[in-house]
Design a protein around this motif. Structure first.
Motif, PDB file in Angstrom:
ATOM      1  N   ASP A  50     133.395   9.991  10.736  1.00 55.09           N
ATOM      2  CA  ASP A  50     133.220   8.855  11.645  1.00 55.09           C
ATOM      3  C   ASP A  50     134.008   9.122  12.921  1.00 55.09           C
ATOM      4  N   LEU A  51     133.302   9.324  14.028  1.00 55.69           N
ATOM      5  CA  LEU A  51     133.945   9.658  15.301  1.00 55.69           C
ATOM      6  C   LEU A  51     134.200   8.433  16.179  1.00 55.69           C
ATOM      7  N   THR A  52     133.931   7.237  15.670  1.00 60.85           N
ATOM      8  CA  THR A  52     134.087   6.018  16.465  1.00 60.85           C
ATOM      9  C   THR A  52     135.505   5.835  17.001  1.00 60.85           C
ATOM     10  N   PRO A  53     136.570   5.989  16.175  1.00 62.66           N
ATOM     11  CA  PRO A  53     137.924   5.822  16.712  1.00 62.66           C
ATOM     12  C   PRO A  53     138.261   6.833  17.802  1.00 62.66           C
ATOM     13  N   LEU A  54     137.740   8.052  17.683  1.00 65.11           N
ATOM     14  CA  LEU A  54     138.008   9.071  18.698  1.00 65.11           C
ATOM     15  C   LEU A  54     137.330   8.710  20.017  1.00 65.11           C
ATOM     16  N   GLU A  55     136.085   8.278  19.929  1.00 72.30           N
ATOM     17  CA  GLU A  55     135.360   7.899  21.139  1.00 72.30           C
ATOM     18  C   GLU A  55     136.032   6.710  21.822  1.00 72.30           C
ATOM     19  N   THR A  73     136.579  16.094  28.890  1.00 71.12           N
ATOM     20  CA  THR A  73     136.589  16.630  30.252  1.00 71.12           C
ATOM     21  C   THR A  73     135.200  16.456  30.849  1.00 71.12           C
ATOM     22  N   GLY A  74     135.043  15.470  31.700  1.00 73.61           N
ATOM     23  CA  GLY A  74     133.724  15.207  32.271  1.00 73.61           C
ATOM     24  C   GLY A  74     132.751  14.772  31.197  1.00 73.61           C
ATOM     25  N   ASP A  75     131.653  15.518  31.071  1.00 73.62           N
ATOM     26  CA  ASP A  75     130.641  15.205  30.054  1.00 73.62           C
ATOM     27  C   ASP A  75     130.863  15.970  28.753  1.00 73.62           C
ATOM     28  N   GLY A  76     131.931  16.735  28.689  1.00 74.21           N
ATOM     29  CA  GLY A  76     132.167  17.548  27.499  1.00 74.21           C
ATOM     30  C   GLY A  76     133.507  17.276  26.851  1.00 74.21           C
ATOM     31  N   TYR A  77     133.806  18.089  25.839  1.00 79.32           N
ATOM     32  CA  TYR A  77     135.048  17.955  25.067  1.00 79.32           C
ATOM     33  C   TYR A  77     135.661  19.342  24.902  1.00 79.32           C
ATOM     34  N   VAL A  78     136.975  19.373  24.760  1.00 75.32           N
ATOM     35  CA  VAL A  78     137.667  20.639  24.569  1.00 75.32           C
ATOM     36  C   VAL A  78     138.801  20.444  23.564  1.00 75.32           C
ATOM     37  N   VAL A  79     139.000  21.442  22.727  1.00 80.24           N
ATOM     38  CA  VAL A  79     140.125  21.464  21.789  1.00 80.24           C
ATOM     39  C   VAL A  79     141.007  22.647  22.176  1.00 80.24           C
ATOM     40  N   GLU A  80     142.291  22.381  22.390  1.00 77.88           N
ATOM     41  CA  GLU A  80     143.230  23.410  22.807  1.00 77.88           C
ATOM     42  C   GLU A  80     144.445  23.427  21.895  1.00 77.88           C
ATOM     43  N   PRO A  81     145.031  24.584  21.645  1.00 78.11           N
ATOM     44  CA  PRO A  81     146.314  24.604  20.925  1.00 78.11           C
ATOM     45  C   PRO A  81     147.387  24.006  21.807  1.00 78.11           C
ATOM     46  N   ALA A  82     148.298  23.241  21.218  1.00 78.76           N
ATOM     47  CA  ALA A  82     149.391  22.660  21.990  1.00 78.76           C
ATOM     48  C   ALA A  82     150.284  23.780  22.516  1.00 78.76           C
ATOM     49  N   PRO A  83     150.814  23.636  23.726  1.00 75.33           N
ATOM     50  CA  PRO A  83     151.686  24.685  24.273  1.00 75.33           C
ATOM     51  C   PRO A  83     152.881  24.933  23.374  1.00 75.33           C
ATOM     52  N   SER A 135     134.866  24.232  22.743  1.00 73.79           N
ATOM     53  CA  SER A 135     134.475  23.340  23.829  1.00 73.79           C
ATOM     54  C   SER A 135     132.967  23.158  23.774  1.00 73.79           C
ATOM     55  N   GLY A 136     132.501  22.054  24.357  1.00 73.44           N
ATOM     56  CA  GLY A 136     131.072  21.770  24.354  1.00 73.44           C
ATOM     57  C   GLY A 136     130.815  20.314  24.689  1.00 73.44           C
ATOM     58  N   THR A 137     129.557  19.938  24.681  1.00 75.58           N
ATOM     59  CA  THR A 137     129.174  18.573  25.046  1.00 75.58           C
ATOM     60  C   THR A 137     128.990  17.656  23.846  1.00 75.58           C
ATOM     61  N   ASN A 138     128.950  18.222  22.643  1.00 75.12           N
ATOM     62  CA  ASN A 138     128.771  17.429  21.429  1.00 75.12           C
ATOM     63  C   ASN A 138     130.093  17.419  20.659  1.00 75.12           C
ATOM     64  N   LEU A 139     130.704  16.239  20.518  1.00 78.12           N
ATOM     65  CA  LEU A 139     132.027  16.149  19.907  1.00 78.12           C
ATOM     66  C   LEU A 139     132.031  16.650  18.476  1.00 78.12           C
ATOM     67  N   ALA A 140     131.028  16.294  17.695  1.00 75.21           N
ATOM     68  CA  ALA A 140     130.971  16.728  16.294  1.00 75.21           C
ATOM     69  C   ALA A 140     130.933  18.251  16.199  1.00 75.21           C
ATOM     70  N   ASP A 141     130.136  18.906  17.065  1.00 73.54           N
ATOM     71  CA  ASP A 141     130.046  20.369  17.047  1.00 73.54           C
ATOM     72  C   ASP A 141     131.367  21.007  17.475  1.00 73.54           C
ATOM     73  N   LEU A 167     134.423  19.789  17.174  1.00 75.43           N
ATOM     74  CA  LEU A 167     135.398  19.655  16.089  1.00 75.43           C
ATOM     75  C   LEU A 167     135.082  20.607  14.944  1.00 75.43           C
ATOM     76  N   ARG A 168     133.802  20.802  14.670  1.00 78.22           N
ATOM     77  CA  ARG A 168     133.399  21.732  13.607  1.00 78.22           C
ATOM     78  C   ARG A 168     133.789  23.170  13.974  1.00 78.22           C
ATOM     79  N   GLN A 169     133.599  23.536  15.223  1.00 78.13           N
ATOM     80  CA  GLN A 169     133.990  24.879  15.667  1.00 78.13           C
ATOM     81  C   GLN A 169     135.494  25.089  15.536  1.00 78.13           C
ATOM     82  N   ALA A 170     136.266  24.066  15.897  1.00 76.82           N
ATOM     83  CA  ALA A 170     137.724  24.202  15.936  1.00 76.82           C
ATOM     84  C   ALA A 170     138.369  24.093  14.562  1.00 76.82           C
TER      85      ALA A 170
END
Length: 212
Positions: free
Chosen positions: A62-67, A108-118, A141-147, A149-152
């Motif tokens: 469920d991605l509702t809380p994240l959105e 970020t804009g129309d997309g999402y990104v997952v980064e390691p914390a510094p 990174s990508g435009t679909n949040l579910a994808d 998160l699955r990649q990361a």
């Protein structure tokens, strides 16, 4: 008259403090903490090139809380902590090793990104300044949040150190803790509002018992 005047201003100051606190609570508590979950799959501990490696997959159905957080221009932080201990029949287990990872999830804009914390590099008194940090390479990174998160987090591996710290015939317990927090709340407010939960999804703990 003087005491009444002082009492009036004391009341004004208290009202301002309460008003500011209420505003902060409204901001950090706006996102729902409801029934969303952090789901783990395929938790495995094995020997990989002489190292203790913990492998697992992580999903957020469920991605509702994240959105909701992203709608407020907020940032998320996913914290993963693994602790390996030798089991004891007495008061507490004896910790052998531990490891942790922190990843930042942002829109970020129309997309999402997952980064390691510094990574924090400790310095020494009188030491030369640290070299500039290397650019952060996104985990996904990508435009679909579910994808994204699955990649990361679809396949996660955590290094717990050398395998030879384990003893033959001993029993061990691995505890994996995972939490999703707001990453845009300052340390000041975290310490001040110690009674308030900044979790977007409640923390989960998984336990794996084994004998080597």
């Amino acid at each position: 008259m003087g005491s009444c005047f002082r009492g009036f201003w004391a009341g004004v100051r208290n009202a301002l403090v309460v008003g500011c606190l209420s505003t902060v609570l409204a901001v950090v508590g706006a996102s729902p903490l409801a029934a969303a979950s952090l789901d783990l799959s395929n938790l495995v501990l094995n020997n990989h090139d002489g190292k203790i490696l913990v492998r697992f997959g992580l999903a957020i159905p469920d991605l509702t809380p994240l959105e909701a957080v992203f709608a407020e221009d907020g940032i998320l932080a996913l914290r993963m902590e693994a602790r390996l201990s030798e089991k004891s029949d007495y008061l507490w287990d004896h910790q052998v090793t531990e490891s942790g990872r922190l990843a930042v999830v942002r829109k970020t804009g129309d997309g999402y990104v997952v980064e390691p914390a510094p990574a924090q590099r400790p310095g020494r008194a009188g030491a030369a300044p640290n070299e500039p940090a290397a650019p952060v390479v996104p985990l996904a990174s990508g435009t679909n949040l579910a994808d994204v998160l699955r990649q990361a987090f679809g396949e996660v591996a955590m290094d717990l150190g050398p395998w030879d710290v384990l003893k033959r015939g001993e029993s061990y317990v691995l505890v994996l803790s995972i939490s999703l927090l707001r990453g845009d709340v300052s340390a000041f407010w975290r310490n001040t509002l110690f009674f308030w939960s900044f979790e977007v999804i409640p923390k989960v703990r998984y336990r794996l018992d084994f004998t080597y």
